[in-house]
Scaffold this motif. Sequence first.
Motif, mmCIF file in Angstrom:
data_model
loop_
_atom_site.group_PDB
_atom_site.id
_atom_site.type_symbol
_atom_site.label_atom_id
_atom_site.label_comp_id
_atom_site.label_asym_id
_atom_site.label_seq_id
_atom_site.Cartn_x
_atom_site.Cartn_y
_atom_site.Cartn_z
ATOM 1 N N ALA A 12 0.820 -1.206 0.000
ATOM 2 C CA ALA A 12 0.000 0.000 0.000
ATOM 3 C C ALA A 12 0.855 1.258 0.000
ATOM 4 O O ALA A 12 2.030 1.233 0.348
ATOM 5 C CB ALA A 12 -0.926 0.000 1.219
ATOM 6 N N GLY A 13 0.234 2.381 -0.373
ATOM 7 C CA GLY A 13 0.900 3.665 -0.364
ATOM 8 C C GLY A 13 0.448 4.509 0.813
ATOM 9 O O GLY A 13 0.025 3.997 1.846
ATOM 10 N N GLY A 14 0.501 5.841 0.642
ATOM 11 C CA GLY A 14 0.104 6.744 1.710
ATOM 12 C C GLY A 14 1.243 7.046 2.668
ATOM 13 O O GLY A 14 2.340 6.500 2.557
ATOM 14 N N ILE A 15 0.982 7.931 3.636
ATOM 15 C CA ILE A 15 2.010 8.238 4.631
ATOM 16 C C ILE A 15 2.167 7.100 5.628
ATOM 17 O O ILE A 15 3.080 7.097 6.439
ATOM 18 C CB ILE A 15 1.699 9.547 5.370
ATOM 19 N N LYS A 16 1.254 6.152 5.604
ATOM 20 C CA LYS A 16 1.260 4.932 6.411
ATOM 21 C C LYS A 16 0.571 5.130 7.766
ATOM 22 O O LYS A 16 0.558 6.216 8.335
ATOM 23 C CB LYS A 16 2.684 4.394 6.623
ATOM 24 N N THR A 17 -0.025 4.032 8.230
ATOM 25 C CA THR A 17 -0.795 4.059 9.476
ATOM 26 C C THR A 17 0.063 4.426 10.676
ATOM 27 O O THR A 17 -0.369 5.162 11.559
ATOM 28 C CB THR A 17 -1.429 2.682 9.717
ATOM 29 N N THR A 18 1.301 3.916 10.718
ATOM 30 C CA THR A 18 2.161 4.199 11.866
ATOM 31 C C THR A 18 2.551 5.671 11.915
ATOM 32 O O THR A 18 2.634 6.263 13.001
ATOM 33 C CB THR A 18 3.427 3.335 11.816
ATOM 34 N N THR A 19 2.764 6.275 10.748
ATOM 35 C CA THR A 19 3.091 7.699 10.721
ATOM 36 C C THR A 19 1.932 8.521 11.252
ATOM 37 O O THR A 19 2.126 9.430 12.084
ATOM 38 C CB THR A 19 3.428 8.140 9.285
ATOM 39 N N ALA A 20 0.717 8.222 10.781
ATOM 40 C CA ALA A 20 -0.459 8.944 11.264
ATOM 41 C C ALA A 20 -0.642 8.749 12.766
ATOM 42 O O ALA A 20 -0.950 9.699 13.496
ATOM 43 C CB ALA A 20 -1.704 8.469 10.511
ATOM 44 N N LEU A 32 8.114 13.131 6.989
ATOM 45 C CA LEU A 32 7.353 12.453 5.943
ATOM 46 C C LEU A 32 6.028 13.152 5.699
ATOM 47 O O LEU A 32 5.624 13.363 4.544
ATOM 48 C CB LEU A 32 7.111 10.989 6.340
ATOM 49 N N PHE A 33 5.356 13.540 6.772
ATOM 50 C CA PHE A 33 4.074 14.229 6.622
ATOM 51 C C PHE A 33 4.247 15.566 5.908
ATOM 52 O O PHE A 33 3.478 15.909 5.005
ATOM 53 C CB PHE A 33 3.431 14.445 7.988
ATOM 54 N N VAL A 34 5.271 16.324 6.294
ATOM 55 C CA VAL A 34 5.501 17.628 5.682
ATOM 56 C C VAL A 34 5.818 17.489 4.198
ATOM 57 O O VAL A 34 5.283 18.217 3.346
ATOM 58 C CB VAL A 34 6.636 18.369 6.414
ATOM 59 N N VAL A 35 6.693 16.539 3.862
ATOM 60 C CA VAL A 35 7.063 16.333 2.460
ATOM 61 C C VAL A 35 5.849 15.877 1.648
ATOM 62 O O VAL A 35 5.594 16.386 0.547
ATOM 63 C CB VAL A 35 8.200 15.308 2.345
ATOM 64 N N ALA A 36 5.092 14.914 2.177
ATOM 65 C CA ALA A 36 3.918 14.414 1.467
ATOM 66 C C ALA A 36 2.898 15.528 1.251
ATOM 67 O O ALA A 36 2.326 15.670 0.156
ATOM 68 C CB ALA A 36 3.288 13.258 2.242
ATOM 69 N N PHE A 37 2.652 16.309 2.302
ATOM 70 C CA PHE A 37 1.711 17.422 2.186
ATOM 71 C C PHE A 37 2.170 18.418 1.134
ATOM 72 O O PHE A 37 1.381 18.907 0.314
ATOM 73 C CB PHE A 37 1.545 18.110 3.542
ATOM 74 N N GLY A 38 3.472 18.716 1.128
ATOM 75 C CA GLY A 38 4.003 19.663 0.160
ATOM 76 C C GLY A 38 3.896 19.157 -1.272
ATOM 77 O O GLY A 38 3.527 19.914 -2.178
ATOM 78 N N VAL A 39 4.217 17.882 -1.473
ATOM 79 C CA VAL A 39 4.157 17.308 -2.828
ATOM 80 C C VAL A 39 2.729 17.316 -3.357
ATOM 81 O O VAL A 39 2.470 17.726 -4.498
ATOM 82 C CB VAL A 39 4.729 15.880 -2.827
ATOM 83 N N VAL A 40 1.778 16.858 -2.556
ATOM 84 C CA VAL A 40 0.386 16.801 -3.007
ATOM 85 C C VAL A 40 -0.168 18.206 -3.236
ATOM 86 O O VAL A 40 -0.874 18.456 -4.218
ATOM 87 C CB VAL A 40 -0.489 16.040 -1.986
ATOM 88 N N ALA A 78 -3.421 9.576 -6.739
ATOM 89 C CA ALA A 78 -2.194 9.213 -7.447
ATOM 90 C C ALA A 78 -1.013 9.102 -6.489
ATOM 91 O O ALA A 78 -0.277 8.112 -6.509
ATOM 92 C CB ALA A 78 -1.899 10.242 -8.537
ATOM 93 N N PHE A 79 -0.824 10.105 -5.640
ATOM 94 C CA PHE A 79 0.334 10.103 -4.746
ATOM 95 C C PHE A 79 0.266 8.960 -3.744
ATOM 96 O O PHE A 79 1.287 8.355 -3.415
ATOM 97 C CB PHE A 79 0.429 11.437 -4.000
ATOM 98 N N ASN A 80 -0.914 8.672 -3.245
ATOM 99 C CA ASN A 80 -1.068 7.612 -2.242
ATOM 100 C C ASN A 80 -1.347 6.255 -2.874
ATOM 101 O O ASN A 80 -1.737 5.317 -2.182
ATOM 102 C CB ASN A 80 -2.185 7.994 -1.274
ATOM 103 N N MET A 97 2.448 9.121 -8.802
ATOM 104 C CA MET A 97 2.369 7.675 -8.573
ATOM 105 C C MET A 97 3.742 7.091 -8.263
ATOM 106 O O MET A 97 3.884 6.257 -7.358
ATOM 107 C CB MET A 97 1.754 6.974 -9.798
ATOM 108 N N PHE A 98 4.746 7.542 -8.995
ATOM 109 C CA PHE A 98 6.084 6.979 -8.784
ATOM 110 C C PHE A 98 6.648 7.386 -7.431
ATOM 111 O O PHE A 98 7.138 6.535 -6.669
ATOM 112 C CB PHE A 98 7.019 7.424 -9.908
ATOM 113 N N VAL A 99 6.607 8.675 -7.120
ATOM 114 C CA VAL A 99 7.141 9.145 -5.835
ATOM 115 C C VAL A 99 6.353 8.539 -4.680
ATOM 116 O O VAL A 99 6.921 8.146 -3.657
ATOM 117 C CB VAL A 99 7.110 10.684 -5.765
ATOM 118 N N GLY A 100 5.035 8.422 -4.847
ATOM 119 C CA GLY A 100 4.219 7.825 -3.794
ATOM 120 C C GLY A 100 4.538 6.362 -3.568
ATOM 121 O O GLY A 100 4.492 5.876 -2.432
ATOM 122 N N ARG A 101 4.882 5.633 -4.617
ATOM 123 C CA ARG A 101 5.166 4.203 -4.472
ATOM 124 C C ARG A 101 6.507 3.947 -3.799
ATOM 125 O O ARG A 101 6.609 3.131 -2.885
ATOM 126 C CB ARG A 101 5.141 3.508 -5.839
#
Length: 469
Positions: free
Chosen positions: A323-331, A366-374, A410-412, A436-440
């Motif tokens: 799976a993708g996403g920032i992940k359950t443990t990060t959240a 990870l959260f900051v980078v993901a938020f910024g990319v999306v 796409a990102f997640n 999709m690529f960066v998210g994977r």
Amino acid sequence: MGLVTDADGPVRQRGAWGRSLSAAQLFVGSFLLLVGVGTVGFKALPGLYAGEPLSWLDALFTATSAICVTGLVVVDTATFFTGWGQAYVLLLIQLGGLGILTFSTLLLAALGRRLSLRQEDLARSAAGPAVGLDPLRLTRHVVGFTLGIEAVGAALLYVQWAPEMGMSGALWPAVFHSVSAFCNAGFSTFSDSLVGAQGDAGILVVVMALVTVGGIGFLVLEELMDRLRRHPERRPRLSVHTRLVLATTALLAVGGGVLFTAFEWGRTFSELDPLDRAVNGLFLSVTARTAGFNAIDYAEAAPSTNFLTVLLMSVGGSPGSTAGGIKTTTAALLVLLAWARLRGRDHVAVWGRTVPEGTIQRAVGLFVVAFGVVTAAIFVLTWSELAWAEAQGATVEAEFLALMFEAASAFNTVGLSMGVTPDLSVVGRWTAIGLMFVGRVGPLAFAAALSRRRDPTAFRYASEDVGLG
């Protein structure tokens, strides 16, 4: 050829370019190579299409979506591809789900070669944060779990589809959907995905189970299997990682299911009986977290449903999974960090254990980078699909929520869409491919692959505090 010792400690041969690459660079590079090979395959292999072949851009989009187990499609998989074409898509899904490095590790083992420290590092990159576990043993279990669970899932789907589709007609859909569900890919051999199974709770339950098992991570599966093999009196306590994954997964699935059922009770669920409405609500909650199958038309869903889907897509699955996403443990760690700060504590503790500060910092990063990319991607899509189209006098079908939905999907690596994917412009498609690529591969791994090796002359400046709040 001389030897050079770099700042990170390893000794490498001068001029040996491959040996100078970090694990993150090889991990990201392996997916780039697989995407490239998959794209060429769509253009070079015969017998894949029922009609006209894919263009180079659409071939790249489809290969990226399959290898990154996303599920976004610019063509209808059910009608655009032949059986061989669908099999090729499924092969890319399987390779992407397991990771090319996992297969490389198995190949080395089959040839009787002992893994080097660097290869063990790569095996951990492909299989997840398997601290304290033998990488080769873990990799074997990754493949064993995958093939075994996919076989069981295919058998369960086959039994339910055979009466309707026939003994031979149900075999391929059962295999395809089992692999696609376990890999959290979301590709389907049905034009409407699983909308036709909206009233079939058995099908939805099997798909949900496959998605959940594939999304909790191989590390968790390994630990649970190890506990089952031990005598009850000798079973160790579950690790904090596994407990966080299981607790967060259950909370998100049940909580999201309740909300989805309430939001869609009188809308897309209006013709279902109460039990099927509850099952479909749970299905929407599970599939939103990177699986990508849909049992409703999201273009007709309530805005609250679509926004909740975006939130669940952003969390995604668990570390070391398909799976993708920032992940359950990060959240979970971000929530625990906020709770600790509200209580005036300077460290994060859960279940009698303190989480290392470095792990907390990586979660925040990870959260900051993901938020910024999306966020940046949403800006690009807003310009390419709305502003540019309006400037050209073209009719704009997409809305802002649909584009935000598309970027998050796409990102997640989810694959859900409000129907705008086939209509994306060239810029929009390239944006989705990058997401999709960066998210994977993961934004942190991608950033690490782009970074240069540590400078041995680096130093730290004097400290000075900054006010917050």
